[in-house]
Design an enzyme around this catalytic site. Structure first.
Site, PDB file in Angstrom:
ATOM      1  N   LEU A   1       0.873  -1.173   0.000  1.00  0.00           N
ATOM      2  CA  LEU A   1       0.000   0.000   0.000  1.00  0.00           C
ATOM      3  C   LEU A   1       0.906   1.218   0.000  1.00  0.00           C
ATOM      4  O   LEU A   1       1.998   1.188   0.583  1.00  0.00           O
ATOM      5  CB  LEU A   1      -0.895   0.030   1.248  1.00  0.00           C
ATOM      6  CG  LEU A   1      -1.992  -1.026   1.375  1.00  0.00           C
ATOM      7  CD1 LEU A   1      -2.704  -0.883   2.715  1.00  0.00           C
ATOM      8  CD2 LEU A   1      -2.991  -0.927   0.238  1.00  0.00           C
ATOM      9  N   ASP A   2       0.466   2.286  -0.628  1.00  0.00           N
ATOM     10  CA  ASP A   2       1.241   3.531  -0.597  1.00  0.00           C
ATOM     11  C   ASP A   2       1.415   4.002   0.840  1.00  0.00           C
ATOM     12  O   ASP A   2       0.593   3.680   1.721  1.00  0.00           O
ATOM     13  CB  ASP A   2       0.531   4.629  -1.404  1.00  0.00           C
ATOM     14  CG  ASP A   2       0.433   4.293  -2.884  1.00  0.00           C
ATOM     15  OD1 ASP A   2       1.275   3.528  -3.370  1.00  0.00           O
ATOM     16  OD2 ASP A   2      -0.495   4.798  -3.535  1.00  0.00           O
ATOM     17  N   LYS A   3       2.444   4.773   1.074  1.00  0.00           N
ATOM     18  CA  LYS A   3       2.753   5.271   2.419  1.00  0.00           C
ATOM     19  C   LYS A   3       1.516   5.848   3.111  1.00  0.00           C
ATOM     20  O   LYS A   3       1.237   5.546   4.272  1.00  0.00           O
ATOM     21  CB  LYS A   3       3.843   6.333   2.334  1.00  0.00           C
ATOM     22  CG  LYS A   3       4.134   7.054   3.646  1.00  0.00           C
ATOM     23  CD  LYS A   3       5.137   8.178   3.453  1.00  0.00           C
ATOM     24  CE  LYS A   3       5.319   8.961   4.753  1.00  0.00           C
ATOM     25  NZ  LYS A   3       6.252  10.094   4.579  1.00  0.00           N
TER      26      LYS A   3
ATOM     27  N   THR B   1      -1.699   5.522   2.303  1.00  0.00           N
ATOM     28  CA  THR B   1      -2.937   4.741   2.216  1.00  0.00           C
ATOM     29  C   THR B   1      -2.981   3.810   3.413  1.00  0.00           C
ATOM     30  O   THR B   1      -2.006   3.136   3.725  1.00  0.00           O
ATOM     31  CB  THR B   1      -2.987   3.927   0.912  1.00  0.00           C
ATOM     32  OG1 THR B   1      -2.967   4.823  -0.204  1.00  0.00           O
ATOM     33  CG2 THR B   1      -4.244   3.078   0.843  1.00  0.00           C
TER      34      THR B   1
ATOM     35  N   ARG C   1      -5.510   5.837  -7.577  1.00  0.00           N
ATOM     36  CA  ARG C   1      -5.275   7.285  -7.627  1.00  0.00           C
ATOM     37  C   ARG C   1      -5.188   7.783  -9.072  1.00  0.00           C
ATOM     38  O   ARG C   1      -5.766   8.824  -9.418  1.00  0.00           O
ATOM     39  CB  ARG C   1      -3.989   7.609  -6.867  1.00  0.00           C
ATOM     40  CG  ARG C   1      -4.063   7.248  -5.388  1.00  0.00           C
ATOM     41  CD  ARG C   1      -2.694   7.177  -4.736  1.00  0.00           C
ATOM     42  NE  ARG C   1      -2.053   8.485  -4.705  1.00  0.00           N
ATOM     43  CZ  ARG C   1      -0.787   8.675  -4.349  1.00  0.00           C
ATOM     44  NH1 ARG C   1      -0.023   7.630  -3.998  1.00  0.00           N
ATOM     45  NH2 ARG C   1      -0.274   9.892  -4.341  1.00  0.00           N
TER      46      ARG C   1
END
Length: 315
Positions: A139-141, A143, A238
């Protein structure tokens, strides 16, 4: 703390194995380990047949004995760090965590420590023997939400295969600018941005990327969406939502051009501007359990910061 792990394996060749290659039979019998692992053992003389070193293509005979006996070194040299983890579920095969926003998944440039990987190595040092400490997706930082971590090499290989076959189902909540009229499927290829190397973009020769979403609620020009991923490209949700004109609130990379809905008052603009991450949360995760082969599912509530944002917009 243990820095090495003892591996002891043994198999006696039977009739149906006769004439087959040693590496093939070893891979078939030692299912907890990858073919790459077995090839490495053979090359380094850790896998023996009748106590003798072999080559991968050597043919086996009835009653040959394959053995592996050695102390394995960890794959990772990253240091464990006592970082709190919100553990939803854990057994001998998998770990399900609810990742907090702001936590980077892997160490990298500018993030040598303080990552999820460091936290996992502190939680269970045996994860150091697995690729990426058992992390099979990311997961993105900024998120938040659910991630599955493998705890054994066999579960790691199983989950990688499930991700490839798309049997892992991931559901997200996203708060976006705009009010979609209906549910939608976005099928647009994604690849690295041609000019800005840190970004992803819709490009013709990109990798297949499919995102489905439905609208749960709209309020004052903003909406809460439930989003399902069929593929797992970097920044996929996104990029896709921004591409069709519904950027995620707080997204500093893909949301700047359309930050507010038309008619947003100054007070609400201030509230939205102060939300310091993309309003994206991985709320649901479904997969086939690597050992039981039964479907399992997990769900988390929307985090408090997104709930507060929703309440502020509704006022």
């Amino acid at each position: 703390m243990t820095t090495k792990k003892k591996i002891s394996l043994k198999y006696t060749v039977i009739d149906s194995d006769q004439g087959h290659r040693a590496d093939q039979i070893a891979a078939r019998q030692f299912l907890d380990y990858s073919r790459g692992h077995i090839q490495k053992w053979i090359k380094e003389g850790d896998l023996l047949v009748n106590e003798k070193k072999i080559k991968p293509k050597n043919a086996l005979q009835i009653d040959d004995v394959i053995t592996v006996n050695f102390w394995e070194e960890p794959q990772l040299t990253d240091l464990p760090e006592d970082i709190p983890l919100d553990i939803i579920f854990e057994d001998n095969d998998i770990l399900i965590i609810n990742k907090q926003p702001g936590l980077v998944v892997h160490p990298g440039s500018g993030n040598k420590k303080g990552t999820l990987m460091n936290a996992l190595l502190s939680h269970d040092h045996n994860l150091g023997f697995l690729p990426r400490a058992g992390i099979v997706h990311r997961l993105d930082k900024d998120t938040s939400g659910l991630m599955v971590i493998s705890k054994t090499e066999s579960s790691y290989l199983n989950l990688i295969e499930q991700l490839k076959n798309r049997s892992v189902k991931r559901t997200y909540l996203a708060m976006v600018v705009g009010e979609p009229v209906s549910s939608k499927t976005i099928d647009e290829p994604i690849g690295r941005h041609p000019k800005i190397r840190t970004k992803q973009a819709i490009i013709k020769n990109g990798k297949e990327a499919i995102t489905r979403f439905s609208k749960l609620e709209s309020f004052k020009g903003y909406s809460l969406l439930r989003v399902n991923l069929e593929t797992g490209r970097t920044h996929q949700i996104r990029v896709h939502l921004s591409h069709i004109g519904y950027p995620i609130i707080g997204d500093p990379v893909y949301g700047n051009r359309n930050k507010f809905s038309i008619g947003t008052n100054e007070d609400l603009k201030t509230i939205i501007s102060s939300f310091n991450r993309q309003a994206l949360h991985a709320e649901g995760l479904e997969l086939i359990h690597p050992s039981s082969n039964e479907p399992v599912s997990f769900k988390t509530e929307m985090p408090s910061d997104m709930k507060d944002l929703q309440d502020q917009i509704k006022k």
